[in-house]
Scaffold this active site. Sequence first.
Site, PDB file in Angstrom:
ATOM      1  N   LYS A   7     -46.885  29.778 -40.514  1.00 57.94           N
ATOM      2  CA  LYS A   7     -46.630  29.000 -39.300  1.00 57.94           C
ATOM      3  C   LYS A   7     -46.638  29.924 -38.085  1.00 57.94           C
ATOM      4  CE  LYS A   7     -43.455  27.662 -36.481  1.00 57.94           C
ATOM      5  NZ  LYS A   7     -44.265  27.420 -35.300  1.00 57.94           N
ATOM      6  N   GLU A  14     -36.949  39.669 -39.672  1.00 56.94           N
ATOM      7  CA  GLU A  14     -37.231  40.680 -38.643  1.00 56.94           C
ATOM      8  C   GLU A  14     -36.824  40.054 -37.325  1.00 56.94           C
ATOM      9  OE1 GLU A  14     -38.442  43.700 -39.158  1.00 56.94           O
ATOM     10  OE2 GLU A  14     -38.683  43.411 -41.310  1.00 56.94           O
ATOM     11  N   CYS A  26     -40.129  43.576 -29.835  1.00 57.24           N
ATOM     12  CA  CYS A  26     -38.803  43.542 -30.471  1.00 57.24           C
ATOM     13  C   CYS A  26     -38.086  44.881 -30.327  1.00 57.24           C
ATOM     14  CB  CYS A  26     -38.936  43.145 -31.929  1.00 57.24           C
ATOM     15  SG  CYS A  26     -40.093  44.161 -32.847  1.00 57.24           S
ATOM     16  N   GLU A  54     -30.613  40.375 -25.659  1.00 53.03           N
ATOM     17  CA  GLU A  54     -32.050  40.666 -25.628  1.00 53.03           C
ATOM     18  C   GLU A  54     -32.698  39.809 -24.540  1.00 53.03           C
ATOM     19  OE1 GLU A  54     -34.572  39.191 -28.857  1.00 53.03           O
ATOM     20  OE2 GLU A  54     -35.486  41.178 -28.927  1.00 53.03           O
TER      21      GLU A  54
HETATM   22  P1  NAD Z   1     -38.098  32.334 -32.044  1.00 50.04           P
HETATM   23  O1  NAD Z   1     -37.015  32.703 -32.987  1.00 50.04           O
HETATM   24  O2  NAD Z   1     -37.816  31.338 -31.003  1.00 50.04           O
HETATM   25  O3  NAD Z   1     -39.351  31.773 -32.841  1.00 50.04           O
HETATM   26  C1  NAD Z   1     -39.961  32.508 -33.878  1.00 50.04           C
HETATM   27  C2  NAD Z   1     -40.704  31.565 -34.781  1.00 50.04           C
HETATM   28  O4  NAD Z   1     -39.752  30.688 -35.385  1.00 50.04           O
HETATM   29  C3  NAD Z   1     -41.708  30.670 -34.069  1.00 50.04           C
HETATM   30  O5  NAD Z   1     -42.833  30.463 -34.892  1.00 50.04           O
HETATM   31  C4  NAD Z   1     -40.939  29.368 -33.896  1.00 50.04           C
HETATM   32  O6  NAD Z   1     -41.775  28.245 -33.821  1.00 50.04           O
HETATM   33  C5  NAD Z   1     -40.120  29.346 -35.169  1.00 50.04           C
HETATM   34  N1  NAD Z   1     -38.913  28.528 -35.080  1.00 50.04           N
HETATM   35  C6  NAD Z   1     -38.239  28.131 -33.965  1.00 50.04           C
HETATM   36  N2  NAD Z   1     -37.185  27.362 -34.312  1.00 50.04           N
HETATM   37  C7  NAD Z   1     -37.176  27.286 -35.657  1.00 50.04           C
HETATM   38  C8  NAD Z   1     -36.321  26.660 -36.616  1.00 50.04           C
HETATM   39  N3  NAD Z   1     -35.257  25.949 -36.246  1.00 50.04           N
HETATM   40  N4  NAD Z   1     -36.613  26.821 -37.916  1.00 50.04           N
HETATM   41  C9  NAD Z   1     -37.661  27.564 -38.318  1.00 50.04           C
HETATM   42  N5  NAD Z   1     -38.513  28.161 -37.465  1.00 50.04           N
HETATM   43  C10 NAD Z   1     -38.273  28.037 -36.148  1.00 50.04           C
HETATM   44  O7  NAD Z   1     -38.610  33.710 -31.456  1.00 50.04           O
HETATM   45  P2  NAD Z   1     -39.708  33.903 -30.330  1.00 50.04           P
HETATM   46  O8  NAD Z   1     -39.078  33.567 -29.032  1.00 50.04           O
HETATM   47  O9  NAD Z   1     -40.973  33.244 -30.750  1.00 50.04           O
HETATM   48  O10 NAD Z   1     -39.972  35.490 -30.450  1.00 50.04           O
HETATM   49  C11 NAD Z   1     -39.204  36.426 -29.828  1.00 50.04           C
HETATM   50  C12 NAD Z   1     -38.173  36.987 -30.789  1.00 50.04           C
HETATM   51  O11 NAD Z   1     -38.803  37.572 -31.923  1.00 50.04           O
HETATM   52  C13 NAD Z   1     -37.378  38.104 -30.152  1.00 50.04           C
HETATM   53  O12 NAD Z   1     -36.024  37.940 -30.463  1.00 50.04           O
HETATM   54  C14 NAD Z   1     -37.942  39.352 -30.813  1.00 50.04           C
HETATM   55  O13 NAD Z   1     -37.078  40.451 -30.820  1.00 50.04           O
HETATM   56  C15 NAD Z   1     -38.247  38.863 -32.173  1.00 50.04           C
HETATM   57  N6  NAD Z   1     -39.199  39.756 -32.835  1.00 50.04           N
HETATM   58  C16 NAD Z   1     -38.759  40.580 -33.841  1.00 50.04           C
HETATM   59  C17 NAD Z   1     -39.627  41.480 -34.449  1.00 50.04           C
HETATM   60  C18 NAD Z   1     -39.173  42.422 -35.539  1.00 50.04           C
HETATM   61  O14 NAD Z   1     -40.007  42.994 -36.217  1.00 50.04           O
HETATM   62  N7  NAD Z   1     -37.883  42.603 -35.732  1.00 50.04           N
HETATM   63  C19 NAD Z   1     -40.963  41.516 -34.040  1.00 50.04           C
HETATM   64  C20 NAD Z   1     -41.367  40.681 -33.011  1.00 50.04           C
HETATM   65  C21 NAD Z   1     -40.474  39.797 -32.423  1.00 50.04           C
END
Ligand code: NAD
Length: 502
Positions: free
Chosen positions: A200, A275, A309, A406
């Site tokens: 997804k 992650e 991240c 963050e």
């Molecule tokens: P997000 O958590 O809003 O969304 C991530 C993914 O989860 C998306 O595909 C989203 O559609 C999905 N999602 C949203 N709500 C959901 C739910 N209730 N159930 C299941 N899936 C759901 O994050 P974002 O805003 O897309 O990305 C930014 C975040 O990702 C930041 O916090 C960043 O630090 C983190 N990130 C972490 C790493 C790592 O390796 N640790 C790498 C990149 C980004």
Amino acid sequence: MEMNLPAARHPAVQAFLDQGDRPMLVGGAWVAGGAERWMEARDPATGERLARFPDSDTSDVDRAVSAARAAFEAGVWPAMTPSQRGRILWRVAELIEAHLEELAELETLDQGKPLWVGKFAEIPGAVEQFRFFAGQASRIEGHTVPTSINYQPPGKEVFAYTVKQPVGVVAAIVPWNSPLVLTAMKLAPALAAGCTVVLKPAEDTSLTALRLGELMVEAGLPPGVLNIVTGRGDVVGAALAAHPDVDKLSFTGSTQVGRSVLAAAAGNLKKVTLELGGKSPVIVLADADLDAAIAGAANAIFFNSGQVCVAGSRLYVHRDVYTQVVAGIAEVARGLKLGHGLDGATQIGPLVSRKQADRVAAYIRQAEAQGARVVAGGRQLGPQGTFIEPTVLVDVRPDMACVREEIFGPVVVVSPIDSLDEALALANDTDYGLAASVWTRDLSSGHRAAARLKAGTVWLNTHLMFDASLPIGGMKQSGWGRESGQGAVENFLELKTVCAVL
Ligand code: NAD
């Protein structure tokens, strides 16, 4: 703000977008989704509509999980020899490399990032993930195990060994900041292990995942081994996290959503790796090479507009060099050129969406209201309001939201420190534990700090160095488990013990 765009797009990107509606991949077929509802992909810099993709519902998730289950149980993929699986993964790497320019441009249009970020860092990073794990497919080994069982039948022998087997159907959920490479970090090890996958992508950035799906089919991936379901996180993502027939959830995203998918995964106790977010410290000691430290600290937070991240969002600088470093990073910030990602001169693109830019701007305003001082940047710009100037905040206190939370934008908070001990105490004073960097000419200080920093990755005299061979992931609330590196394939394996009396 000027918005210079090239006269023509890459022909393959234009051809991809000209098709308008981009279906998703379920069971080897490109489908619209049962409800035939669509979401729009838009260029965050200009607001131009690029394409539509399915706004799926839970019945689409069920179909994709069934397809992945059938492909797993029918055994086409897990039953292939590791060498055969490895060859297909290697072919995926070659195809991504052959389409590098096209994929980088598509990512820029969809996500906003400067073209060079995709061309020189992220798309090559995706290629290397598939190359690395193509080799790992042949290195999945068990052990023979000597035993000391005192009730084994007299005159008999015990022969015991372990084998590693694919965990089954994997749900891979990916965020929007570096879509293709983060997708590769999940698909390559999962497929090397012999699992089948439902992917997804994030709703703001689904286009390169769909194009990657086409390339993976072209590479010879059998039907049902990779399924891509686009749509909303709280619908598709939530359904995958809770699905009783998904064996493993590999999630990258925010800590907040990480908690909710973990709770949803409890239903069938599926295996979970997470992650999550970060608030990574950068420590500059008095003896550091200051030119390198200033350039490195600026890159640590402004690269990809801070949507990383492991972005170095908290900068701790020894008081002896504090003024010089603040002036240096503020000068870098003011000099960076904002623009459309496809403009070759652009160093800072837009954030992924107006929503994200508004969120970042609100953090800056809140910090100012609480007494922080903006020494560079601070404004929200662009025709869609999606650009945030590279921003340097000083006079911050450890309890402020801009120091603790963050922000996920090009905003760094800078604080003076008087000793390495004080720097380490402040650096570790966070719920997160993803990464950190230390800038010093003294090897002992550097390695001592590396030992004491509570972070999954510590960089010395650098920040943002990644490789398919280097594990990455977080301590504390930055996650569970690691991606990349030899161990990452274990995320997708079950260990089985076989014990025989001979
Ligand atoms: P997000 O958590 O809003 O969304 C991530 C993914 O989860 C998306 O595909 C989203 O559609 C999905 N999602 C949203 N709500 C959901 C739910 N209730 N159930 C299941 N899936 C759901 O994050 P974002 O805003 O897309 O990305 C930014 C975040 O990702 C930041 O916090 C960043 O630090 C983190 N990130 C972490 C790493 C790592 O390796 N640790 C790498 C990149 C980004």
